[in-house]
Design a protein around this motif. Structure first.
Motif, PDB file in Angstrom:
ATOM      1  N   PHE A 113       0.693  -1.012   0.072  1.00  0.00           N
ATOM      2  CA  PHE A 113      -0.033  -0.050  -0.204  1.00  0.00           C
ATOM      3  C   PHE A 113       0.825   1.422   0.206  1.00  0.00           C
ATOM      4  CE2 PHE A 113      -2.278  -3.117   1.916  1.00  0.00           C
ATOM      5  CZ  PHE A 113      -3.086  -3.561   1.601  1.00  0.00           C
ATOM      6  N   LEU A 114       0.655   2.376  -1.342  1.00  0.00           N
ATOM      7  CA  LEU A 114       1.334   2.922  -0.948  1.00  0.00           C
ATOM      8  C   LEU A 114       0.867   4.497  -0.978  1.00  0.00           C
ATOM      9  CD1 LEU A 114       3.640   1.785  -3.253  1.00  0.00           C
ATOM     10  CD2 LEU A 114       4.199   1.894  -1.393  1.00  0.00           C
ATOM     11  N   ASP A 115       1.212   5.412   0.079  1.00  0.00           N
ATOM     12  CA  ASP A 115       0.321   6.699  -0.587  1.00  0.00           C
ATOM     13  C   ASP A 115       1.074   7.305  -2.034  1.00  0.00           C
ATOM     14  OD1 ASP A 115      -0.762   9.097   1.107  1.00  0.00           O
ATOM     15  OD2 ASP A 115       1.481   9.795   0.685  1.00  0.00           O
ATOM     16  N   ILE A 116       0.560   8.406  -1.979  1.00  0.00           N
ATOM     17  CA  ILE A 116       0.831   9.175  -3.319  1.00  0.00           C
ATOM     18  C   ILE A 116       1.887  10.215  -2.830  1.00  0.00           C
ATOM     19  CG2 ILE A 116       0.577  10.484  -4.600  1.00  0.00           C
ATOM     20  CD1 ILE A 116      -1.977   9.166  -5.524  1.00  0.00           C
ATOM     21  N   ASP A 117       1.156  11.776  -2.067  1.00  0.00           N
ATOM     22  CA  ASP A 117       2.079  12.706  -2.136  1.00  0.00           C
ATOM     23  C   ASP A 117       3.247  13.101  -1.196  1.00  0.00           C
ATOM     24  OD1 ASP A 117       0.531  14.925  -3.551  1.00  0.00           O
ATOM     25  OD2 ASP A 117      -1.115  14.060  -3.230  1.00  0.00           O
ATOM     26  N   GLY A 118       4.208  13.083  -1.219  1.00  0.00           N
ATOM     27  CA  GLY A 118       5.376  12.975  -0.259  1.00  0.00           C
ATOM     28  C   GLY A 118       5.596  11.659   0.081  1.00  0.00           C
ATOM     29  N   THR A 119       5.460  10.527  -0.764  1.00  0.00           N
ATOM     30  CA  THR A 119       5.154   9.305  -0.796  1.00  0.00           C
ATOM     31  C   THR A 119       5.653   8.660  -1.852  1.00  0.00           C
ATOM     32  OG1 THR A 119       3.620   8.530   1.169  1.00  0.00           O
ATOM     33  CG2 THR A 119       4.990   6.839   0.213  1.00  0.00           C
ATOM     34  N   ILE A 120       5.084   8.716  -3.234  1.00  0.00           N
ATOM     35  CA  ILE A 120       5.386   8.564  -4.074  1.00  0.00           C
ATOM     36  C   ILE A 120       6.034   9.782  -5.116  1.00  0.00           C
ATOM     37  CG2 ILE A 120       4.502   8.116  -6.349  1.00  0.00           C
ATOM     38  CD1 ILE A 120       2.401   6.248  -4.934  1.00  0.00           C
ATOM     39  N   LEU A 121       4.712  10.776  -5.582  1.00  0.00           N
ATOM     40  CA  LEU A 121       5.200  11.761  -5.830  1.00  0.00           C
ATOM     41  C   LEU A 121       6.537  12.800  -4.716  1.00  0.00           C
ATOM     42  CD1 LEU A 121       2.167  13.195  -7.200  1.00  0.00           C
ATOM     43  CD2 LEU A 121       3.460  12.054  -8.331  1.00  0.00           C
ATOM     44  N   GLU A 136       0.678  -7.417  -4.879  1.00  0.00           N
ATOM     45  CA  GLU A 136      -1.007  -6.465  -5.507  1.00  0.00           C
ATOM     46  C   GLU A 136      -0.227  -5.365  -4.762  1.00  0.00           C
ATOM     47  OE1 GLU A 136      -3.826  -5.584  -7.563  1.00  0.00           O
ATOM     48  OE2 GLU A 136      -2.897  -7.572  -7.423  1.00  0.00           O
ATOM     49  N   VAL A 137      -0.241  -4.226  -5.861  1.00  0.00           N
ATOM     50  CA  VAL A 137       0.247  -2.846  -5.623  1.00  0.00           C
ATOM     51  C   VAL A 137      -0.833  -1.926  -5.540  1.00  0.00           C
ATOM     52  CG1 VAL A 137       1.418  -0.532  -5.663  1.00  0.00           C
ATOM     53  CG2 VAL A 137       2.456  -3.098  -6.057  1.00  0.00           C
ATOM     54  N   PHE A 138      -1.405  -1.239  -3.898  1.00  0.00           N
ATOM     55  CA  PHE A 138      -2.935  -0.556  -3.977  1.00  0.00           C
ATOM     56  C   PHE A 138      -1.880   0.965  -4.618  1.00  0.00           C
ATOM     57  CE2 PHE A 138      -4.734  -4.122  -3.015  1.00  0.00           C
ATOM     58  CZ  PHE A 138      -5.563  -3.748  -3.120  1.00  0.00           C
ATOM     59  N   ILE A 139      -2.165   1.909  -4.677  1.00  0.00           N
ATOM     60  CA  ILE A 139      -1.826   3.084  -4.387  1.00  0.00           C
ATOM     61  C   ILE A 139      -3.626   3.331  -3.730  1.00  0.00           C
ATOM     62  CG2 ILE A 139      -3.021   5.409  -5.261  1.00  0.00           C
ATOM     63  CD1 ILE A 139      -1.372   5.279  -8.224  1.00  0.00           C
ATOM     64  N   CYS A 140      -2.883   4.671  -1.887  1.00  0.00           N
ATOM     65  CA  CYS A 140      -3.472   4.811  -0.848  1.00  0.00           C
ATOM     66  C   CYS A 140      -3.608   6.105  -1.319  1.00  0.00           C
ATOM     67  CB  CYS A 140      -3.423   3.435   0.196  1.00  0.00           C
ATOM     68  SG  CYS A 140      -4.499   3.647   1.756  1.00  0.00           S
ATOM     69  N   THR A 141      -4.804   6.679  -0.881  1.00  0.00           N
ATOM     70  CA  THR A 141      -4.042   8.343  -1.163  1.00  0.00           C
ATOM     71  C   THR A 141      -5.904   9.184  -0.092  1.00  0.00           C
ATOM     72  OG1 THR A 141      -4.064  10.457  -2.783  1.00  0.00           O
ATOM     73  CG2 THR A 141      -5.363   8.456  -3.501  1.00  0.00           C
ATOM     74  N   LYS A 170     -13.163   8.025  11.602  1.00  0.00           N
ATOM     75  CA  LYS A 170     -12.872   7.101  12.789  1.00  0.00           C
ATOM     76  C   LYS A 170     -13.117   5.870  12.447  1.00  0.00           C
ATOM     77  CE  LYS A 170     -11.607   9.995  16.957  1.00  0.00           C
ATOM     78  NZ  LYS A 170     -11.533  10.174  18.113  1.00  0.00           N
ATOM     79  N   ASN A 171     -14.089   5.433  12.153  1.00  0.00           N
ATOM     80  CA  ASN A 171     -14.045   4.269  11.082  1.00  0.00           C
ATOM     81  C   ASN A 171     -14.310   3.649   9.516  1.00  0.00           C
ATOM     82  OD1 ASN A 171     -16.261   6.144  10.731  1.00  0.00           O
ATOM     83  ND2 ASN A 171     -17.952   4.486  10.853  1.00  0.00           N
ATOM     84  N   VAL A 172     -13.677   5.330   8.627  1.00  0.00           N
ATOM     85  CA  VAL A 172     -13.209   4.997   7.626  1.00  0.00           C
ATOM     86  C   VAL A 172     -12.576   5.469   6.958  1.00  0.00           C
ATOM     87  CG1 VAL A 172     -14.552   5.653   4.873  1.00  0.00           C
ATOM     88  CG2 VAL A 172     -16.209   5.183   7.005  1.00  0.00           C
ATOM     89  N   ASN A 173     -11.239   5.132   7.393  1.00  0.00           N
ATOM     90  CA  ASN A 173     -10.088   5.475   7.342  1.00  0.00           C
ATOM     91  C   ASN A 173      -9.253   4.712   6.086  1.00  0.00           C
ATOM     92  OD1 ASN A 173      -9.016   3.842   8.888  1.00  0.00           O
ATOM     93  ND2 ASN A 173     -10.093   5.446  10.460  1.00  0.00           N
ATOM     94  N   LYS A 174      -7.991   5.361   6.170  1.00  0.00           N
ATOM     95  CA  LYS A 174      -6.813   4.070   5.209  1.00  0.00           C
ATOM     96  C   LYS A 174      -6.971   2.730   5.946  1.00  0.00           C
ATOM     97  CE  LYS A 174      -4.076   7.846   2.964  1.00  0.00           C
ATOM     98  NZ  LYS A 174      -2.461   8.338   2.347  1.00  0.00           N
TER      99      LYS A 174
END
Length: 261
Positions: A7-15, A38-43, A183-187
């Motif tokens: 699982f990969l964040d985008i801004d500040g992690t990929i970009l 399996e790779v997930f973008i997680c943003t 808190k019940n809906v997050n990454k």
């Protein structure tokens, strides 16, 4: 150790801050995929704004809106709207306090205003293009929200119930802004749902992040990495620290696990 999902964040992690990514980042993702991971973008971003990046990186599985919506093999497997009542309250608070807020649907970004300097700066940093002015007829479609250019005390106005928290946007160049996180809906909750669906144990999952909206995600995997450029409070939630987004952080973290060469 066998790893099956990343699982990969985008801004500040990929970009990087200039919206580009290092060659090593793309290579690391490719090497992981070639091993069957399996790779997930997680943003926190809306998914309609990351399609080009996902195509460039050959990533097909996506978690967006801080975990409120996710796609796996072209199927939406998570879809958690905020709810009209909260959306109306967020807009009321923004209007009463002269705040700007952006609210995301699966197709567009809806702003209280498109004219303010803060909004234009926010859009420039995140390269948001599918923008419109908010109207109440989309209230039932909202799946994520960010308050723009507010101080910490005023941001707390949006914590209307115990299930809500504010997460500071950890991206250089943006006005001080906060994602509204459930808190019940997050990454992290999205990661838990996906691991269960794919029947992958927690210790076979890896995640990288840099912002406080990544903290739940980092706690739901076996190998968690905070980027060197991460928000200072995030390091407490990560098992490892890797180099910065400018210095091949994803590649170096995966190399530490023996997954890239």
């Amino acid at each position: 150790m066998t790893y099956n999902v990343l699982f990969l964040d985008i801004d500040g992690t990929i970009l990087k801050p200039d919206h580009t990514y290092t060659d090593s980042t793309k290579d690391a993702i490719l090497q992981a995929k070639n091993q069957g991971i399996e790779v997930f973008i997680c943003t926190g971003r809306p998914l309609h704004e990351v399609e080009t990046l996902a195509e460039e990186l050959n990533v097909e599985s996506l978690i967006g809106y801080n975990g409120a919506y996710a796609i796996y093999q072209n199927e939406a497997i998570i879809d958690e709207p905020i709810g009209q009542n909260l959306v109306h309250q967020f807009i009321k608070i923004a209007n009463e306090n002269n705040h700007e807020i952006v609210m995301y649907t699966s197709e567009k970004n809806y702003f209280t205003s498109l004219d303010s300097t803060a909004v234009q700066q926010f859009n420039k940093v995140f390269q948001l293009t599918k923008n419109d002015v908010y109207s109440s007829d989309v209230a039932d479609q909202i799946i994520g929200a960010t308050v723009i250019d507010v101080d910490t005390e005023e941001a707390a106005l949006y914590e209307l119930e115990p299930n809500l928290r504010l997460s500071v946007v950890n991206i250089e160049g943006t006005p001080q802004s906060y994602d509204i996180i459930r808190k019940n809906v997050n990454k992290g909750e999205a990661v838990k749902t996906i691991l269960k669906r794919l029947n992958i144990p927690k210790d076979q999952a890896i995640a990288f992040g840099d912002g406080m909206n990544d903290k739940e995600m980092l706690q739901e995997v076996g190998e968690s990495f905070a980027m060197e450029n991460a928000h200072p409070d995030l390091f407490a939630y990560a098992k490892h620290t890797t180099t910065s987004v400018d210095d091949s952080g994803i590649y170096n973290g995966l190399k530490k696990l023996g997954l890239v060469r």
